[in-house]
Every structure is written in C-alpha cells, then in structure tokens.
Write a protein that holds these residues in place. Structure first.
Motif, PDB file in Angstrom:
ATOM      1  N   ASP A  44       0.326  11.294 -11.599  1.00  0.00           N
ATOM      2  CA  ASP A  44       0.405  10.247 -10.577  1.00  0.00           C
ATOM      3  C   ASP A  44      -0.123  10.742  -9.230  1.00  0.00           C
ATOM      4  OD1 ASP A  44       1.667   8.692 -12.494  1.00  0.00           O
ATOM      5  OD2 ASP A  44       3.680   9.255 -11.827  1.00  0.00           O
ATOM      6  N   PHE A  45      -0.814   9.867  -8.527  1.00  0.00           N
ATOM      7  CA  PHE A  45      -1.222  10.148  -7.157  1.00  0.00           C
ATOM      8  C   PHE A  45      -0.032   9.905  -6.226  1.00  0.00           C
ATOM      9  CE2 PHE A  45      -5.257   9.291  -9.188  1.00  0.00           C
ATOM     10  CZ  PHE A  45      -6.125  10.192  -8.585  1.00  0.00           C
ATOM     11  N   SER A  46       0.159  10.818  -5.286  1.00  0.00           N
ATOM     12  CA  SER A  46       1.189  10.614  -4.271  1.00  0.00           C
ATOM     13  C   SER A  46       0.666   9.623  -3.231  1.00  0.00           C
ATOM     14  CB  SER A  46       1.523  11.946  -3.587  1.00  0.00           C
ATOM     15  OG  SER A  46       0.454  12.340  -2.722  1.00  0.00           O
ATOM     16  N   LYS A  47       1.561   9.188  -2.357  1.00  0.00           N
ATOM     17  CA  LYS A  47       1.143   8.293  -1.279  1.00  0.00           C
ATOM     18  C   LYS A  47       0.127   8.956  -0.363  1.00  0.00           C
ATOM     19  CE  LYS A  47       5.429   5.585  -1.131  1.00  0.00           C
ATOM     20  NZ  LYS A  47       6.599   5.188  -0.305  1.00  0.00           N
ATOM     21  N   LYS A  48       0.126  10.286  -0.349  1.00  0.00           N
ATOM     22  CA  LYS A  48      -0.815  11.031   0.492  1.00  0.00           C
ATOM     23  C   LYS A  48      -2.139  11.284  -0.216  1.00  0.00           C
ATOM     24  CE  LYS A  48       2.941  13.306   2.999  1.00  0.00           C
ATOM     25  NZ  LYS A  48       2.691  12.652   4.283  1.00  0.00           N
ATOM     26  N   GLY A  49      -2.270  10.769  -1.447  1.00  0.00           N
ATOM     27  CA  GLY A  49      -3.523  10.903  -2.173  1.00  0.00           C
ATOM     28  C   GLY A  49      -3.693  12.205  -2.916  1.00  0.00           C
ATOM     29  N   THR A  50      -2.611  12.965  -3.078  1.00  0.00           N
ATOM     30  CA  THR A  50      -2.684  14.252  -3.766  1.00  0.00           C
ATOM     31  C   THR A  50      -2.254  14.105  -5.225  1.00  0.00           C
ATOM     32  OG1 THR A  50      -0.417  14.854  -3.164  1.00  0.00           O
ATOM     33  CG2 THR A  50      -2.169  15.447  -1.611  1.00  0.00           C
ATOM     34  N   ALA A 102      -8.856  28.449  -2.730  1.00  0.00           N
ATOM     35  CA  ALA A 102      -7.717  28.843  -3.561  1.00  0.00           C
ATOM     36  C   ALA A 102      -6.585  29.326  -2.665  1.00  0.00           C
ATOM     37  CB  ALA A 102      -8.140  29.953  -4.523  1.00  0.00           C
ATOM     38  N   GLY A 103      -5.460  28.624  -2.713  1.00  0.00           N
ATOM     39  CA  GLY A 103      -4.375  28.920  -1.780  1.00  0.00           C
ATOM     40  C   GLY A 103      -4.741  28.410  -0.408  1.00  0.00           C
ATOM     41  N   CYS A 104      -5.098  27.129  -0.350  1.00  0.00           N
ATOM     42  CA  CYS A 104      -5.679  26.536   0.863  1.00  0.00           C
ATOM     43  C   CYS A 104      -4.680  26.338   1.983  1.00  0.00           C
ATOM     44  CB  CYS A 104      -6.327  25.194   0.527  1.00  0.00           C
ATOM     45  SG  CYS A 104      -5.136  23.919   0.004  1.00  0.00           S
ATOM     46  N   GLY A 105      -3.372  26.457   1.679  1.00  0.00           N
ATOM     47  CA  GLY A 105      -2.383  26.243   2.724  1.00  0.00           C
ATOM     48  C   GLY A 105      -2.494  24.862   3.326  1.00  0.00           C
ATOM     49  N   GLU A 106      -2.479  24.795   4.667  1.00  0.00           N
ATOM     50  CA  GLU A 106      -2.454  23.509   5.357  1.00  0.00           C
ATOM     51  C   GLU A 106      -3.855  22.945   5.632  1.00  0.00           C
ATOM     52  OE1 GLU A 106      -3.706  24.108   8.681  1.00  0.00           O
ATOM     53  OE2 GLU A 106      -3.848  26.037   7.673  1.00  0.00           O
ATOM     54  N   GLY A 107      -4.880  23.528   5.020  1.00  0.00           N
ATOM     55  CA  GLY A 107      -6.187  22.877   4.987  1.00  0.00           C
ATOM     56  C   GLY A 107      -7.149  23.174   6.123  1.00  0.00           C
ATOM     57  N   SER A 108      -6.773  23.987   7.095  1.00  0.00           N
ATOM     58  CA  SER A 108      -7.635  24.211   8.258  1.00  0.00           C
ATOM     59  C   SER A 108      -8.949  24.897   7.905  1.00  0.00           C
ATOM     60  CB  SER A 108      -6.901  25.049   9.313  1.00  0.00           C
ATOM     61  OG  SER A 108      -5.819  24.336   9.857  1.00  0.00           O
ATOM     62  N   THR A 109      -8.920  25.798   6.929  1.00  0.00           N
ATOM     63  CA  THR A 109     -10.140  26.517   6.565  1.00  0.00           C
ATOM     64  C   THR A 109     -11.197  25.579   6.015  1.00  0.00           C
ATOM     65  OG1 THR A 109      -8.910  28.555   6.126  1.00  0.00           O
ATOM     66  CG2 THR A 109     -11.094  28.363   5.137  1.00  0.00           C
ATOM     67  N   LEU A 110     -10.809  24.695   5.107  1.00  0.00           N
ATOM     68  CA  LEU A 110     -11.773  23.747   4.551  1.00  0.00           C
ATOM     69  C   LEU A 110     -12.322  22.820   5.621  1.00  0.00           C
ATOM     70  CD1 LEU A 110     -10.523  22.616   1.022  1.00  0.00           C
ATOM     71  CD2 LEU A 110     -12.389  24.157   1.613  1.00  0.00           C
ATOM     72  N   LYS A 111     -11.475  22.417   6.552  1.00  0.00           N
ATOM     73  CA  LYS A 111     -11.936  21.540   7.625  1.00  0.00           C
ATOM     74  C   LYS A 111     -12.975  22.244   8.478  1.00  0.00           C
ATOM     75  CE  LYS A 111     -12.202  17.970  10.276  1.00  0.00           C
ATOM     76  NZ  LYS A 111     -13.026  16.834   9.826  1.00  0.00           N
ATOM     77  N   TYR A 112     -12.793  23.526   8.706  1.00  0.00           N
ATOM     78  CA  TYR A 112     -13.773  24.257   9.491  1.00  0.00           C
ATOM     79  C   TYR A 112     -15.110  24.334   8.752  1.00  0.00           C
ATOM     80  CZ  TYR A 112     -16.013  27.672  12.436  1.00  0.00           C
ATOM     81  OH  TYR A 112     -16.899  28.289  13.273  1.00  0.00           O
ATOM     82  N   PHE A 113     -15.064  24.623   7.442  1.00  0.00           N
ATOM     83  CA  PHE A 113     -16.301  24.633   6.656  1.00  0.00           C
ATOM     84  C   PHE A 113     -16.996  23.275   6.723  1.00  0.00           C
ATOM     85  CE2 PHE A 113     -14.706  28.420   4.382  1.00  0.00           C
ATOM     86  CZ  PHE A 113     -15.861  29.180   4.396  1.00  0.00           C
ATOM     87  N   GLU A 114     -16.221  22.219   6.594  1.00  0.00           N
ATOM     88  CA  GLU A 114     -16.806  20.878   6.603  1.00  0.00           C
ATOM     89  C   GLU A 114     -17.479  20.585   7.940  1.00  0.00           C
ATOM     90  OE1 GLU A 114     -15.630  16.243   5.564  1.00  0.00           O
ATOM     91  OE2 GLU A 114     -14.099  17.813   5.463  1.00  0.00           O
ATOM     92  N   ALA A 137      -1.797  19.352   4.880  1.00  0.00           N
ATOM     93  CA  ALA A 137      -3.258  19.331   4.793  1.00  0.00           C
ATOM     94  C   ALA A 137      -3.805  17.908   4.782  1.00  0.00           C
ATOM     95  CB  ALA A 137      -3.715  20.071   3.537  1.00  0.00           C
ATOM     96  N   THR A 138      -3.077  16.999   4.177  1.00  0.00           N
ATOM     97  CA  THR A 138      -3.563  15.616   4.084  1.00  0.00           C
ATOM     98  C   THR A 138      -3.452  14.862   5.404  1.00  0.00           C
ATOM     99  OG1 THR A 138      -1.414  14.716   3.393  1.00  0.00           O
ATOM    100  CG2 THR A 138      -2.884  15.505   1.655  1.00  0.00           C
ATOM    101  N   GLN A 139      -2.736  15.424   6.373  1.00  0.00           N
ATOM    102  CA  GLN A 139      -2.572  14.733   7.659  1.00  0.00           C
ATOM    103  C   GLN A 139      -3.819  14.832   8.529  1.00  0.00           C
ATOM    104  OE1 GLN A 139       1.017  16.039   9.630  1.00  0.00           O
ATOM    105  NE2 GLN A 139       2.286  15.713   7.798  1.00  0.00           N
ATOM    106  N   GLY A 140      -4.681  15.784   8.235  1.00  0.00           N
ATOM    107  CA  GLY A 140      -5.885  15.945   9.023  1.00  0.00           C
ATOM    108  C   GLY A 140      -6.999  15.034   8.540  1.00  0.00           C
ATOM    109  N   GLU A 141      -8.026  14.912   9.377  1.00  0.00           N
ATOM    110  CA  GLU A 141      -9.205  14.157   8.990  1.00  0.00           C
ATOM    111  C   GLU A 141     -10.119  15.061   8.165  1.00  0.00           C
ATOM    112  OE1 GLU A 141      -9.596  10.938   9.535  1.00  0.00           O
ATOM    113  OE2 GLU A 141      -7.629  10.914  10.512  1.00  0.00           O
ATOM    114  N   GLY A 142     -10.906  14.464   7.313  1.00  0.00           N
ATOM    115  CA  GLY A 142     -11.842  15.242   6.516  1.00  0.00           C
ATOM    116  C   GLY A 142     -11.967  14.684   5.121  1.00  0.00           C
ATOM    117  N   SER A 143     -12.956  15.174   4.388  1.00  0.00           N
ATOM    118  CA  SER A 143     -13.265  14.627   3.068  1.00  0.00           C
ATOM    119  C   SER A 143     -12.651  15.415   1.931  1.00  0.00           C
ATOM    120  CB  SER A 143     -14.788  14.591   2.884  1.00  0.00           C
ATOM    121  OG  SER A 143     -15.318  15.911   2.822  1.00  0.00           O
ATOM    122  N   ALA A 144     -11.984  16.539   2.217  1.00  0.00           N
ATOM    123  CA  ALA A 144     -11.457  17.394   1.153  1.00  0.00           C
ATOM    124  C   ALA A 144     -10.369  16.687   0.354  1.00  0.00           C
ATOM    125  CB  ALA A 144     -10.921  18.697   1.736  1.00  0.00           C
TER     126      ALA A 144
END
Length: 286
Positions: A44-50, A102-114, A137-144
């Motif tokens: 199931d998808f959560s309300k946060k899309g995860t 892998a082990g993305c935590g709260e998502g800041s690294t992927l956002k920086y790459f994007e 991580a889902t609270q931020g903007e971005g496409s990840a």
C-alpha cells in the motif's frame, strides 16, 4: 499533485525498477492505492506517497525524530556539499541517470543532486530503514521517490541503477552488485579518523573508545570486494555560520553514548567550525 498521487504515478512510470520483496517477481500494476506483483502480493502507498517494503517490524535507534530534523538542518546548510560535488563530477552529464541513495535518511543528499543536475532529468530513488526519516524526506520538494526497505533484501530489479550513493550507511555488496547496471558506479563514503574530531573530543575522554575512530575494518572489507576501487580523500573545514552547533551535536550518533554533563558542557561551549574528513570509495560495475 498530492504526495500519494505523485508516488503512485512515479511507480506506475517506473515499474521495471522494482521487484516484490516477498516472491522476487516483477510488479505488474497499480491496484487502487497499492502496487501488485504478478503473484498478487500488495504493497500500500502511504498518504505521503511512500511504500513500506519491510516484511517485519524493525526497532532502530535511528528512528529519533530530533536527530533527523537536526541532520536536515545541517545538511541543508551545506555540511556535505563538497562531498556531493565530488561524486557528481564522476557522473555523466550527457544523459539521464537512475540514481539511488542507500540509507538516504531525510532526503537532503538526493535533493542536492537533483538541484545540481536539474538539466539531466535523472530518476531518483531513496530508501532507508527509518520510517521517520522517510516521512521527513517526503516533506521536501523534489522528484525523488522514497521507500522503507531492508538493505539485505532490496525491492529493486536487477540492473536498474546507473549509480548507487552510500554515504555513511551500511552496505550489502551482493545486493548493490545485483541492482547496479553494467558500467554503473558505486560511491561509498566512510569517515576518516579526523571526521568531526572536535565534537568527538568534546564529548569523550581520551580513555574512552569513542574518543578516536578507525575506518580500517570498513575499508578492508570494501577492498576485499573491490580491490580495483579508487580511493579519494576529501578533507575540509565547515563553518557553522549557517546552522547551529546544537543541530550538529544531535545529527550524529556521537551524542548517544556521551555523559549528560559532557553534552551540557558542549552545548555551553559550542564550536565555530568542524572538520569533515572522509574517504570516497568508487568502483565501476564491469
């Protein structure tokens, strides 16, 4: 678009990236607000899309919400920016890539790459075992796309990613090799002995095991798997003018074993800057 709608749309467009962690078969379709494999296993998808891919509950010290928020504050202030810049310099600028953290935590690294590679239109996936981290991580903007997954049994298909980013997280090299495309690159970042050394020395006495650190065991294991790997040292000082010392203190597990008096003294004293000293390990999947 709501978060759940974005998550469902992402998975629908990229079904081939994923595999069912129960039976190992491909996902076939989106059914209502779930994704289904051809054996009928539903997630199931959560309300946060995860998506939650763990097959059992997990207790972890890394479900500390204070730590993840502090980590987000410090990373968004640029603590690891030189490291991410260095990794990015090895990524192709001529095509879109599939990149997984892998082990993305709260998502800041992927956002920086994007942000850095926005013209490339890459596909980004992040996973962690901490539900609190993924929710943040889902609270931020971005496409990840973010999911909760087990490192030892990744819910991703073979040969799915061009790059794996593993910053300060455990590794499952067999799984990494399985999901990495031929010609893809694994980037692993591990601390050196002087990583955050000022904080370490504030929190512990010289006779304490936490007063010093050695990466010898982690480095040796990596080289056993990949004797051909490239190793690059990255060392710099980060000034704490854009973030607080308190966030730095609580973003790292270093404070877990420290005495309360040491933590209080550290908060009263603070630091103006901190040393970042790491090894970037790189290996191409050939």
């Amino acid at each position: 678009m709501k978060k759940i709608e974005y998550g469902m749309d992402f998975v629908a467009r990229n079904l081939g990236i994923f595999k069912c962690p129960v039976c190992g078969r491909s996902f076939e379709k989106i059914v209502h607000k779930s994704v289904s494999c051809d054996q009928g296993h539903l997630f199931d998808f959560s309300k946060k899309g995860t998506l939650y891919f763990l097959k059992h509950g997990v207790k972890s010290d890394y479900n500390d919400e204070t730590m993840w928020q502090a980590r987000r504050n410090v990373l968004q202030a640029g603590l690891f920016q030189p490291i991410v810049d260095e990794i990015s310099s090895f990524l192709s600028e001529n095509r879109s890539l599939r990149i997984i953290d892998a082990g993305c935590g709260e998502g800041s690294t992927l956002k920086y790459f994007e942000n850095k590679r926005e013209s490339n239109k890459d596909i980004y996936v992040g996973f962690d075992i901490s539900k609190r981290a993924i929710n943040l991580a889902t609270q931020g903007e971005g496409s990840a796309f973010f999911c909760i997954a087990d490192l030892a049994q990744l819910p991703f298909a073979a040969n799915s990613f061009d790059a794996i980013i593993d910053m300060f997280s455990p590794s499952a090299y067999g799984e990494f090799e399985r999901i990495l495309k031929k010609g893809g690159i694994l980037f692993k970042v591990i601390p050196n002995e002087n990583y955050l050394i000022e904080l370490r020395h504030m929190l512990y006495e010289k006779n304490d095991n936490h007063y010093s650190y050695s990466n010898a065991e982690v480095l040796s294991l990596f080289k056993q798997h990949y004797p051909q790997a490239r190793v690059k040292r990255i060392n710099y000082e980060f000034t704490l003018k854009e973030t607080s010392f308190e966030d730095l203190l609580y973003m790292t597990p270093l404070h877990w074993g420290a005495a309360e008096t040491k933590i209080d003294d550290a908060l009263a004293t603070g630091l103006a800057k901190i040393t970042v000293d790491v090894l970037l390990l790189m290996v191409e999947n050939d």
